[in-house]
Design an enzyme around this catalytic site. Structure first.
Site, PDB file in Angstrom:
ATOM      1  N   GLY A   1       0.806  -1.211   0.000  1.00 49.35           N
ATOM      2  CA  GLY A   1       0.000   0.000   0.000  1.00 49.35           C
ATOM      3  C   GLY A   1       0.837   1.258   0.000  1.00 49.35           C
ATOM      4  O   GLY A   1       0.466   2.257   0.613  1.00 49.35           O
TER       5      GLY A   1
ATOM      6  N   GLY B   1       1.101   4.121   3.771  1.00 48.99           N
ATOM      7  CA  GLY B   1       2.208   3.493   3.067  1.00 48.99           C
ATOM      8  C   GLY B   1       3.232   4.489   2.562  1.00 48.99           C
ATOM      9  O   GLY B   1       4.445   4.277   2.683  1.00 48.99           O
TER      10      GLY B   1
ATOM     11  N   SER C   1      -6.698  -0.442  13.451  1.00 45.74           N
ATOM     12  CA  SER C   1      -7.490   0.781  13.615  1.00 45.74           C
ATOM     13  C   SER C   1      -8.142   0.768  14.988  1.00 45.74           C
ATOM     14  O   SER C   1      -8.494  -0.292  15.509  1.00 45.74           O
ATOM     15  CB  SER C   1      -8.570   0.853  12.531  1.00 45.74           C
ATOM     16  OG  SER C   1      -9.512   1.858  12.835  1.00 45.74           O
ATOM     17  N   SER C   2      -8.334   1.948  15.552  1.00 47.85           N
ATOM     18  CA  SER C   2      -8.971   2.033  16.866  1.00 47.85           C
ATOM     19  C   SER C   2     -10.436   1.639  16.829  1.00 47.85           C
ATOM     20  O   SER C   2     -11.054   1.442  17.880  1.00 47.85           O
ATOM     21  CB  SER C   2      -8.840   3.452  17.427  1.00 47.85           C
ATOM     22  OG  SER C   2      -9.463   4.392  16.568  1.00 47.85           O
ATOM     23  N   CYS C   3     -11.005   1.467  15.629  1.00 50.06           N
ATOM     24  CA  CYS C   3     -12.412   1.051  15.548  1.00 50.06           C
ATOM     25  C   CYS C   3     -12.593  -0.407  15.964  1.00 50.06           C
ATOM     26  O   CYS C   3     -13.729  -0.886  16.045  1.00 50.06           O
ATOM     27  CB  CYS C   3     -12.961   1.267  14.146  1.00 50.06           C
ATOM     28  SG  CYS C   3     -12.299   0.170  12.888  1.00 50.06           S
TER      29      CYS C   3
ATOM     30  N   TYR D   1     -15.464  -3.204   8.689  1.00 52.53           N
ATOM     31  CA  TYR D   1     -14.029  -2.896   8.689  1.00 52.53           C
ATOM     32  C   TYR D   1     -13.397  -3.322  10.012  1.00 52.53           C
ATOM     33  O   TYR D   1     -12.301  -3.896  10.035  1.00 52.53           O
ATOM     34  CB  TYR D   1     -13.833  -1.395   8.469  1.00 52.53           C
ATOM     35  CG  TYR D   1     -12.395  -0.948   8.431  1.00 52.53           C
ATOM     36  CD1 TYR D   1     -11.590  -1.254   7.347  1.00 52.53           C
ATOM     37  CD2 TYR D   1     -11.849  -0.195   9.470  1.00 52.53           C
ATOM     38  CE1 TYR D   1     -10.266  -0.833   7.301  1.00 52.53           C
ATOM     39  CE2 TYR D   1     -10.533   0.236   9.429  1.00 52.53           C
ATOM     40  CZ  TYR D   1      -9.754  -0.087   8.344  1.00 52.53           C
ATOM     41  OH  TYR D   1      -8.435   0.331   8.303  1.00 52.53           O
TER      42      TYR D   1
ATOM     43  N   LYS E   1     -10.251  -5.975  10.763  1.00 55.24           N
ATOM     44  CA  LYS E   1      -9.017  -5.582  11.445  1.00 55.24           C
ATOM     45  C   LYS E   1      -8.780  -6.416  12.706  1.00 55.24           C
ATOM     46  O   LYS E   1      -7.640  -6.731  13.052  1.00 55.24           O
ATOM     47  CB  LYS E   1      -9.055  -4.085  11.772  1.00 55.24           C
ATOM     48  CG  LYS E   1      -8.816  -3.219  10.559  1.00 55.24           C
ATOM     49  CD  LYS E   1      -7.459  -3.518   9.957  1.00 55.24           C
ATOM     50  CE  LYS E   1      -7.195  -2.813   8.667  1.00 55.24           C
ATOM     51  NZ  LYS E   1      -5.895  -3.178   8.079  1.00 55.24           N
TER      52      LYS E   1
ATOM     53  N   PRO F   1      -3.616   2.359  15.490  1.00 58.10           N
ATOM     54  CA  PRO F   1      -3.561   3.820  15.565  1.00 58.10           C
ATOM     55  C   PRO F   1      -4.939   4.434  15.771  1.00 58.10           C
ATOM     56  O   PRO F   1      -5.961   3.822  15.459  1.00 58.10           O
ATOM     57  CB  PRO F   1      -2.997   4.214  14.196  1.00 58.10           C
ATOM     58  CG  PRO F   1      -3.459   3.127  13.277  1.00 58.10           C
ATOM     59  CD  PRO F   1      -3.491   1.867  14.106  1.00 58.10           C
TER      60      PRO F   1
ATOM     61  N   ASN G   1      -7.423   7.877  14.810  1.00 59.33           N
ATOM     62  CA  ASN G   1      -7.748   8.473  13.504  1.00 59.33           C
ATOM     63  C   ASN G   1      -6.521   9.170  12.923  1.00 59.33           C
ATOM     64  O   ASN G   1      -5.819   9.907  13.634  1.00 59.33           O
ATOM     65  CB  ASN G   1      -8.881   9.494  13.657  1.00 59.33           C
ATOM     66  CG  ASN G   1     -10.197   8.848  14.003  1.00 59.33           C
ATOM     67  OD1 ASN G   1     -10.267   7.991  14.880  1.00 59.33           O
ATOM     68  ND2 ASN G   1     -11.251   9.238  13.324  1.00 59.33           N
ATOM     69  N   LEU G   2      -6.287   8.964  11.629  1.00 58.30           N
ATOM     70  CA  LEU G   2      -5.099   9.485  10.968  1.00 58.30           C
ATOM     71  C   LEU G   2      -5.455  10.545   9.935  1.00 58.30           C
ATOM     72  O   LEU G   2      -6.553  10.563   9.391  1.00 58.30           O
ATOM     73  CB  LEU G   2      -4.336   8.351  10.281  1.00 58.30           C
ATOM     74  CG  LEU G   2      -3.899   7.195  11.165  1.00 58.30           C
ATOM     75  CD1 LEU G   2      -3.380   6.048  10.314  1.00 58.30           C
ATOM     76  CD2 LEU G   2      -2.834   7.646  12.165  1.00 58.30           C
TER      77      LEU G   2
ATOM     78  N   HIS H   1     -12.455  10.466   5.236  1.00 54.77           N
ATOM     79  CA  HIS H   1     -12.637  10.596   6.672  1.00 54.77           C
ATOM     80  C   HIS H   1     -12.929  12.061   7.023  1.00 54.77           C
ATOM     81  O   HIS H   1     -12.897  12.952   6.174  1.00 54.77           O
ATOM     82  CB  HIS H   1     -11.396  10.105   7.407  1.00 54.77           C
ATOM     83  CG  HIS H   1     -11.249   8.624   7.399  1.00 54.77           C
ATOM     84  ND1 HIS H   1     -10.304   7.969   6.624  1.00 54.77           N
ATOM     85  CD2 HIS H   1     -11.923   7.651   8.054  1.00 54.77           C
ATOM     86  CE1 HIS H   1     -10.409   6.662   6.810  1.00 54.77           C
ATOM     87  NE2 HIS H   1     -11.380   6.447   7.673  1.00 54.77           N
TER      88      HIS H   1
ATOM     89  N   TRP I   1     -21.054  17.408   9.308  1.00 52.68           N
ATOM     90  CA  TRP I   1     -21.943  16.314   9.711  1.00 52.68           C
ATOM     91  C   TRP I   1     -22.008  16.172  11.222  1.00 52.68           C
ATOM     92  O   TRP I   1     -20.996  16.297  11.927  1.00 52.68           O
ATOM     93  CB  TRP I   1     -21.432  15.007   9.118  1.00 52.68           C
ATOM     94  CG  TRP I   1     -21.917  14.748   7.718  1.00 52.68           C
ATOM     95  CD1 TRP I   1     -22.170  15.662   6.746  1.00 52.68           C
ATOM     96  CD2 TRP I   1     -22.200  13.472   7.144  1.00 52.68           C
ATOM     97  NE1 TRP I   1     -22.582  15.047   5.595  1.00 52.68           N
ATOM     98  CE2 TRP I   1     -22.617  13.700   5.814  1.00 52.68           C
ATOM     99  CE3 TRP I   1     -22.135  12.165   7.612  1.00 52.68           C
ATOM    100  CZ2 TRP I   1     -22.969  12.665   4.953  1.00 52.68           C
ATOM    101  CZ3 TRP I   1     -22.487  11.134   6.757  1.00 52.68           C
ATOM    102  CH2 TRP I   1     -22.897  11.380   5.450  1.00 52.68           C
TER     103      TRP I   1
ATOM    104  N   ARG J   1     -12.797  13.143  18.893  1.00 53.74           N
ATOM    105  CA  ARG J   1     -11.900  12.327  18.084  1.00 53.74           C
ATOM    106  C   ARG J   1     -10.445  12.651  18.415  1.00 53.74           C
ATOM    107  O   ARG J   1     -10.078  13.816  18.616  1.00 53.74           O
ATOM    108  CB  ARG J   1     -12.148  12.555  16.585  1.00 53.74           C
ATOM    109  CG  ARG J   1     -13.453  11.971  16.077  1.00 53.74           C
ATOM    110  CD  ARG J   1     -13.500  10.459  16.182  1.00 53.74           C
ATOM    111  NE  ARG J   1     -14.776   9.922  15.723  1.00 53.74           N
ATOM    112  CZ  ARG J   1     -15.811   9.658  16.511  1.00 53.74           C
ATOM    113  NH1 ARG J   1     -15.725   9.892  17.823  1.00 53.74           N
ATOM    114  NH2 ARG J   1     -16.919   9.143  16.023  1.00 53.74           N
TER     115      ARG J   1
END
Length: 317
Positions: free
Chosen positions: A11, A17, A108-110, A137, A141, A164, A166-167, A180, A203, A210
């Site tokens: 990636g 990446g 991902s933290s999700c 997702y 992960k 991680p 949110n990036l 995002h 939104w 976050r």
């Protein structure tokens, strides 16, 4: 890793990446293997097997994934689950079969439950229900980090995972249909500024929190972990502080110089109320981020302005 090690960054054209490639090159690593999506389909077991049999990379950074924002996740749960499962299973198995010394998987933290205690410690994994808006997702992960854990325990390999927060950063996805939150805000405020608009619509309520980490700081953390950590237990990587969407929107507005008002569309979903990760373990190892949120937003906005044509329609791998 020594400077001649063969390192495959999966990636490499994506946000994470490309940041990893930058960091590795800054450190003097020159034998970096890259393949575009057209050259290597990571969802194809046959192609991935052939690639690893040919290249035999010593180290693998798994930054390839199907990613997207809240609207994209809600609309494409099946694709987010299947494609990410395929990518992870193919790469991890081929790495094992071809003698890769170390593999680092980006999560991902999700992966954490929607009602997890805040900040979210690594021990919170699988202790509750996931946030429905990105469940597909998140399940993929979770499977990826568990694969690394199980391969370590069953085969004695050295595969590590980092989760991680949110990036954002260079090479982010600014397509409003799939991006995002932060890149979407940057694009909206920039277009409102140059179009002399009176308002920008954000939104949700603006009241949810976050945690945001500049992607070059994540890349630095990944290389740090690869060189200093070996364990079946994954590590959180976060900024260490979170902010409301309203605070983030105001900061983006200030950086860009938009003079109008912010309007919140409360009919749109907020997602999880709060999702800050507990980064105590990686901090104890000696790593911490280098960029403040404002610095990271300024760098990202400057990149966006310089690359605006391709940034608008970018499909991040």
């Amino acid at each position: 890793m020594n400077k001649n090690s063969k390192i495959y960054v999966a990636g490499h054209n994506g946000m994470v990446g490309s940041a990893l490639v930058r960091r590795l090159e800054q450190m003097g690593f020159s034998n970096i293997v890259k393949r575009t999506r057209q050259e290597l389909d990571l969802t194809s077991q046959k192609e991935v097997n052939a690639f690893f049999a040919q290249e035999h990379p010593d180290y693998v950074y798994m930054a390839a994934a199907k990613v997207g924002g809240i609207l994209d996740n809600i609309s494409n749960q099946a694709r987010f689950l299947t494609e990410n499962l395929q990518i992870q299973c193919n790469v991890i198995e081929s790495a094992y079969r071809n003698g890769t010394k170390k593999l680092l998987l980006l999560g991902s933290s999700c992966v954490y439950p929607k009602d997890a205690a805040q900040p979210m410690p690594e021990a919170a994994l699988l202790t509750g229900l996931l946030e429905p808006t990105n469940e597909g997702y998140a399940i993929a992960k979770i499977a990826g980090l568990k694969l690394c854990e199980y391969y370590n325990k069953q085969y004695g390999v050295d595969y590590v995972s980092v989760m991680p927060c949110n990036l954002y950063g260079y090479n982010d996805n600014f397509d409003l249909s799939s991006s995002h939150m932060l890149p979407a805000l940057i694009r909206k405020f920039h277009e409102a500024k140059i179009g002399s608009a009176d308002t920008v619509t954000v939104w949700g309520t603006g009241k949810v929190y976050r945690e945001l980490l500049f992607v070059d700081d994540l890349a630095d953390a990944c290389v740090f972990v690869a060189e200093n950590y070996s364990s079946a237990d994954f590590l959180n990587v976060g900024y260490g502080e979170d902010f409301t969407i309203a605070q983030i929107a105001q900061l983006v507005k200030d950086v860009i110089g938009f003079q109008g008002d912010i309007v919140y569309d409360t009919a749109k979903p907020d997602g999880m109320f709060r999702k800050i990760v507990d980064s105590g373990k990686i901090r104890a190892l000696g790593w911490k981020p280098k960029h403040t949120l404002r610095e990271g937003i300024e760098l990202t906005y400057n990149w966006y302005v310089r690359n605006i044509d391709r940034a608008k329609g970018r499909d991040v791998p």
